[in-house]
Design an enzyme around this catalytic site. Sequence first.
Site, PDB file in Angstrom:
ATOM      1  N   ASP A 179       0.764  -1.257   0.000  1.00 51.57           N
ATOM      2  CA  ASP A 179       0.000   0.000   0.000  1.00 51.57           C
ATOM      3  C   ASP A 179       0.796   1.310   0.000  1.00 51.57           C
ATOM      4  OD1 ASP A 179      -1.604  -2.088   0.775  1.00 51.57           O
ATOM      5  OD2 ASP A 179      -2.130  -1.252   2.716  1.00 51.57           O
ATOM      6  N   PHE A 232       2.000  -0.937  10.029  1.00 55.64           N
ATOM      7  CA  PHE A 232       1.052  -1.074   8.930  1.00 55.64           C
ATOM      8  C   PHE A 232       0.661   0.297   8.369  1.00 55.64           C
ATOM      9  CE2 PHE A 232      -1.059  -5.569   9.319  1.00 55.64           C
ATOM     10  CZ  PHE A 232       0.193  -6.162   9.258  1.00 55.64           C
ATOM     11  N   SER A 233      -0.301   0.260   7.442  1.00 55.67           N
ATOM     12  CA  SER A 233      -0.610   1.454   6.653  1.00 55.67           C
ATOM     13  C   SER A 233      -1.095   2.639   7.480  1.00 55.67           C
ATOM     14  CB  SER A 233      -1.654   1.108   5.599  1.00 55.67           C
ATOM     15  OG  SER A 233      -1.028   0.374   4.581  1.00 55.67           O
ATOM     16  N   ARG A 278      -7.369  -0.682  11.601  1.00 60.01           N
ATOM     17  CA  ARG A 278      -6.131  -0.229  10.958  1.00 60.01           C
ATOM     18  C   ARG A 278      -6.324   0.830   9.876  1.00 60.01           C
ATOM     19  NH1 ARG A 278      -6.842  -5.645   9.642  1.00 60.01           N
ATOM     20  NH2 ARG A 278      -7.328  -6.121   7.472  1.00 60.01           N
ATOM     21  N   GLU A 309     -10.518  -2.143   4.234  1.00 64.88           N
ATOM     22  CA  GLU A 309      -9.158  -1.684   4.514  1.00 64.88           C
ATOM     23  C   GLU A 309      -8.916  -0.320   3.860  1.00 64.88           C
ATOM     24  OE1 GLU A 309      -6.502  -5.567   5.059  1.00 64.88           O
ATOM     25  OE2 GLU A 309      -6.861  -5.162   2.953  1.00 64.88           O
TER      26      GLU A 309
HETATM   27  C1  FRU Z   1      -3.934  -3.668   2.746  1.00 68.65           C
HETATM   28  C2  FRU Z   1      -3.323  -4.073   4.062  1.00 68.65           C
HETATM   29  C3  FRU Z   1      -3.631  -3.032   5.126  1.00 68.65           C
HETATM   30  C4  FRU Z   1      -2.524  -3.209   6.106  1.00 68.65           C
HETATM   31  C5  FRU Z   1      -1.362  -3.534   5.194  1.00 68.65           C
HETATM   32  C6  FRU Z   1      -0.342  -4.451   5.783  1.00 68.65           C
HETATM   33  O1  FRU Z   1      -3.262  -4.054   1.626  1.00 68.65           O
HETATM   34  O2  FRU Z   1      -3.784  -5.339   4.444  1.00 68.65           O
HETATM   35  O3  FRU Z   1      -4.926  -3.137   5.677  1.00 68.65           O
HETATM   36  O4  FRU Z   1      -2.320  -2.052   6.862  1.00 68.65           O
HETATM   37  O5  FRU Z   1      -1.898  -4.098   4.018  1.00 68.65           O
HETATM   38  O6  FRU Z   1       0.783  -4.520   4.973  1.00 68.65           O
END
Ligand code: FRU
Length: 492
Positions: free
Chosen positions: A39, A98-99, A167, A223
């Site tokens: 991402d 993470f993101s 997240r 997400e």
């Molecule tokens: C989406 C995701 C996000 C998460 C990240 C982890 O592609 O699953 O929800 O933060 O990738 O790498």
Amino acid sequence: MNSQTLREARKYEEASEKMVTKEERPDFHLSARTGWMNDPNGFSYYGGKYHMFYQYYPYDTVWGPMHWGHAVSEDLLHWEFLPAALAPDEWYDRDGCFSGSAIELPDGRHLLMYTSVLQERLANGGVRDIQQQCLAVGDGVDYEKYEKNPVLTSDDLPEGCSRTDFRDPKVWRKSDGTYCCVTGNRPADGSGQILLFTSPDGFDWKFSKVLAANRDRYGKMWECPDFFELDGKGVLLTSPQDMLPQGFEYHNGNGTLCLIGTYDEATDTFTEQYNQAIDYGIDFYAPQTVVTPDGRRVMIGWLQNWDTCSFRTSHPKWFGQMSLPRELSVRDGRLYQRPLQELDAMRRNKVEYRDVTVTDTMSLDGISGRRVDIELTIRPEEEQLYQKFAIRFAQDEQYHTSLSFRPAESILKIDRKFSGSRRAIIHQRRCLVRGNREELRMRIILDRFSVEVFINDGEQVMSAVLNTEQSADGISFFANGRVKMDIVKYDL
Ligand code: FRU
């Protein structure tokens, strides 16, 4: 002070980047500096440059403990790598950063907001994520994690909200100077929802409300949300996992969703009116937007689909690239995407043909290449509709990828079955082209390892990764019936 983990990642990426030549990467799409990219994160304009961070595992071309990679650009097309910004080096994010997103604070510092992941062991021997929201503050190169992290935990969530699927904060400043962020989450029904949080200063956060609820309509977990006002509408972008197809929408499993509706800033109320996929091709996920200094809302997504990550060359030196930056607008309840205006400045060697009759297989002098920008318009030559038109590219005797259009059904198909893949995974997508079937306009952009097709001025877009050898640079046309075609091609 940078941690040992971050210092090691920075040293490693600097050395490994040298192993990849310029020709082994896309030219104007950002790709992983080394290892793995997913991402887009922290997409922002700061210190006179665009900053793009990304989900990053430097040490291998597969997903691993997440770092944040970092690059900057002046035009969103030519990128310069900076040292990795975040590494999983604190007790609360030791299983991954993470993101998340970024914003400039009034005092000139750059604020990153991200999801920290910590795995807890379960009694049955399994593991489960604890996902919380964290901050880091920096100067555009080095970032210090905030001493009061995590700033949002499950204690901040109402009853029934998952602490495992919580997240991807996307932060913005409201017109009154306070801050908002949206995150993805799962309520008790197990599908997705978007939570809204508010903060007076960007540091002290509290839950405000559920901005949008999936209620099991579009996939499961939602997400990577982004939320903004555009052309008088509220626009919510999110990437749902586990989507079921609905007619010609949402064929991607891990797909994308755009909800358009009304937004009342005073009460933070979003009322849905329209829904659509953001991209109708094979590879597009988790997009994030930024506003340019001249006021354009520009979106970049991960040019990849989680389900097709096995579509790769045998020993890739990097894995994962970003989409072309796309200028967004809303018209008649639809999201429109246009390739970033700055791309026009890269156009060279114009070749143009008008009113070409296509009745069989043909090619045209001067029309070939793997870094090209093509404007194509097709229409029936006579009253009777033709049956099929196709353009093939990344072509040689063995390979090609095609876009084919059947006007009677109004279906445009992308097919990369013959692109060199040795995996029997999905290589096709169909898009039901909206509107008038008498004329189809496409802008097709190739950049070594990708194709992006903007249909009818960006009313729909189809994107796909291509791994075909670069020597396959032919372009040809085909018609079953009689087609009139206009084509303008530029090298990029
Ligand atoms: C989406 C995701 C996000 C998460 C990240 C982890 O592609 O699953 O929800 O933060 O990738 O790498």
